[in-house]
Scaffold this motif. Structure first.
Motif, PDB file in Angstrom:
ATOM      1  N   UNK A 155      34.088  25.510  46.237  1.00 47.30           N
ATOM      2  CA  UNK A 155      33.776  26.166  44.967  1.00 47.30           C
ATOM      3  C   UNK A 155      33.686  27.664  45.240  1.00 47.30           C
ATOM      4  N   UNK A 156      34.727  28.435  44.919  1.00 50.84           N
ATOM      5  CA  UNK A 156      34.760  29.853  45.268  1.00 50.84           C
ATOM      6  C   UNK A 156      33.646  30.635  44.591  1.00 50.84           C
ATOM      7  N   UNK A 157      33.110  31.602  45.337  1.00 52.48           N
ATOM      8  CA  UNK A 157      32.014  32.400  44.811  1.00 52.48           C
ATOM      9  C   UNK A 157      32.371  33.147  43.547  1.00 52.48           C
ATOM     10  N   UNK A 158      33.590  33.694  43.459  1.00 54.20           N
ATOM     11  CA  UNK A 158      33.948  34.492  42.293  1.00 54.20           C
ATOM     12  C   UNK A 158      33.970  33.644  41.024  1.00 54.20           C
ATOM     13  N   UNK A 159      34.381  32.369  41.162  1.00 52.61           N
ATOM     14  CA  UNK A 159      34.418  31.483  39.995  1.00 52.61           C
ATOM     15  C   UNK A 159      33.010  31.188  39.497  1.00 52.61           C
ATOM     16  N   UNK A 160      32.064  30.979  40.435  1.00 53.78           N
ATOM     17  CA  UNK A 160      30.685  30.726  40.034  1.00 53.78           C
ATOM     18  C   UNK A 160      30.049  31.954  39.398  1.00 53.78           C
ATOM     19  N   UNK A 161      30.410  33.129  39.903  1.00 57.62           N
ATOM     20  CA  UNK A 161      29.880  34.359  39.301  1.00 57.62           C
ATOM     21  C   UNK A 161      30.360  34.511  37.870  1.00 57.62           C
ATOM     22  N   UNK A 162      31.617  34.160  37.629  1.00 64.47           N
ATOM     23  CA  UNK A 162      32.150  34.231  36.269  1.00 64.47           C
ATOM     24  C   UNK A 162      31.441  33.219  35.373  1.00 64.47           C
ATOM     25  N   UNK A 163      31.241  32.005  35.897  1.00 63.18           N
ATOM     26  CA  UNK A 163      30.653  30.934  35.098  1.00 63.18           C
ATOM     27  C   UNK A 163      29.163  31.124  34.854  1.00 63.18           C
ATOM     28  N   UNK A 164      28.446  31.599  35.876  1.00 60.32           N
ATOM     29  CA  UNK A 164      26.985  31.625  35.806  1.00 60.32           C
ATOM     30  C   UNK A 164      26.386  33.017  35.691  1.00 60.32           C
ATOM     31  N   UNK A 165      27.177  34.041  35.954  1.00 56.12           N
ATOM     32  CA  UNK A 165      26.630  35.389  35.935  1.00 56.12           C
ATOM     33  C   UNK A 165      25.612  35.596  37.042  1.00 56.12           C
ATOM     34  N   UNK A 166      24.537  36.312  36.726  1.00 54.26           N
ATOM     35  CA  UNK A 166      23.511  36.625  37.725  1.00 54.26           C
ATOM     36  C   UNK A 166      22.842  35.372  38.268  1.00 54.26           C
ATOM     37  N   UNK A 167      22.822  34.315  37.478  1.00 54.80           N
ATOM     38  CA  UNK A 167      22.211  33.064  37.903  1.00 54.80           C
ATOM     39  C   UNK A 167      22.923  32.464  39.112  1.00 54.80           C
ATOM     40  N   UNK A 168      24.153  32.892  39.377  1.00 49.28           N
ATOM     41  CA  UNK A 168      24.915  32.375  40.519  1.00 49.28           C
ATOM     42  C   UNK A 168      24.247  32.692  41.850  1.00 49.28           C
ATOM     43  N   UNK A 169      23.318  33.669  41.869  1.00 51.69           N
ATOM     44  CA  UNK A 169      22.620  33.988  43.115  1.00 51.69           C
ATOM     45  C   UNK A 169      21.835  32.794  43.646  1.00 51.69           C
ATOM     46  N   UNK A 170      21.477  31.857  42.748  1.00 41.42           N
ATOM     47  CA  UNK A 170      20.720  30.683  43.172  1.00 41.42           C
ATOM     48  C   UNK A 170      21.487  29.836  44.174  1.00 41.42           C
ATOM     49  N   UNK A 171      22.825  29.850  44.081  1.00 40.48           N
ATOM     50  CA  UNK A 171      23.622  29.026  44.976  1.00 40.48           C
ATOM     51  C   UNK A 171      24.483  29.839  45.939  1.00 40.48           C
ATOM     52  N   UNK A 172      24.776  31.090  45.567  1.00 39.25           N
ATOM     53  CA  UNK A 172      25.657  31.906  46.412  1.00 39.25           C
ATOM     54  C   UNK A 172      24.901  32.727  47.441  1.00 39.25           C
TER      55      UNK A 172
END
Length: 301
Positions: free
Chosen positions: A253-270
């Motif tokens: 699951x690429x980091x950039x895709x999660x950032x697009x999907x989740x925004x700042x909340x992506x820090x929880x997993x990235x």
């Protein structure tokens, strides 16, 4: 003991209440609406956080106050409005806990207040213990710091304050694990982001037992890390999860895709932090599940 719990309806709160009732303690759960709640032996519901509520009237002579209240950080994309709610829900509940304590003629001897390892900020190279004084600078770190600062005011009433800095709490049907396991269940699990970010985790049973341990250890106070002694990287976590579920670990699951999907909340997993439970171990706490594979094996047995 007589124990008051704010946030007793969450998955940690539910498990904690069950454990405390098994030990024959008398529990008072603070809730906004008691009309649909069923009282039972040793379990009482107390209304709070509404105009004209006076929970202190029925909480005299409580021994311990446990505050787990606050909007979930997993409740949705972190818009500015949601971030305000995440912070304000914690501060408002904690201020009310302190107000109640101030009104009690006989103070509880301990306040157990929820917190989070997000206090430390994120790093792939540092190891954090309770002795790590510098906090992070991101949203979660700021939220936790302000939350703990508010809860620490309990000490003004000579009430021992313990801040439970929870890592990722592992439970089958709630919290982060159910979301992490879903891709594996449909044969699409794999490394999230770079995979090198740290995951500091704890089994729900150890989280609950840790709270009881902190209640009993009267010399234990301030921040206490609630994490396994053996944190893992996200890649290791995924590989072990796939093994336990008998599913492949193959689709990243690429980091950039999660950032697009989740925004700042992506820090929880990235992003993450390597956190060790130095205080719990120094006081002799015995983890039931220090090893991730054993923990996940118990959850998915």
């Amino acid at each position: 003991m007589r124990i008051a719990i704010a946030g007793g309806a969450g998955f940690v709160g539910n498990a904690l209440v069950k454990k405390l009732l098994e030990k024959k303690h008398e529990i008072f759960i603070l809730t906004r609406n008691i009309s649909d709640k069923q009282h039972s032996k040793n379990l009482n519901y107390v209304q709070w956080l509404n105009d004209d509520d006076s929970p202190e009237d029925v909480l005299e002579s409580i021994d311990v106050f446990i505050n787990l209240a606050g909007e979930s950080i997993n409740s949705g994309r972190w818009t500015e409005e949601r971030k305000k709610r995440i912070l304000n829900s914690r501060i408002t509940a904690t201020k009310e806990v302190l107000r109640i304590i101030s009104r009690l003629e006989e103070k509880p001897y301990t306040l157990i207040n929820a917190s989070a390892v997000g206090y430390y900020g994120t790093s792939e190279i540092e190891t954090f213990t309770e002795a790590s004084r510098k906090s992070g600078t991101d949203f979660l770190a700021d939220t936790v710091r302000r939350w703990e600062d508010e809860a620490s005011k309990a000490e003004e009433f000579e009430v021992r304050a313990v801040f439970c800095r929870f890592g990722i709490i592992l439970e089958k049907n709630d919290g982060a694990l159910s979301r992490m396991a879903l891709p594996y269940k449909i044969f699409a699990g794999g490394t999230v982001g770079t995979g090198s970010q740290w995951v500091s985790w704890i089994h729900l049973d150890d989280a609950v037992n840790g709270i009881l341990f902190c209640i009993d250890q009267e010399q234990l106070q301030g921040p206490v890390n609630f994490t396994s002694p053996y944190p893992v990287t996200m890649k290791e976590f995924g590989q072990i999860l796939g093994e336990v579920l008998n599913r492949p670990h193959w689709m990243p699951a690429p980091g950039f895709a999660l950032k697009i999907a989740l925004g700042e909340m992506s820090t929880l997993v990235l992003e993450g932090q390597k956190v060790l439970p130095e205080k719990l171990q120094s006081f002799g706490f015995d983890f039931l599940y220090p090893d991730l594979k054993a923990a996940l094996g118990d959850i998915y047995q």
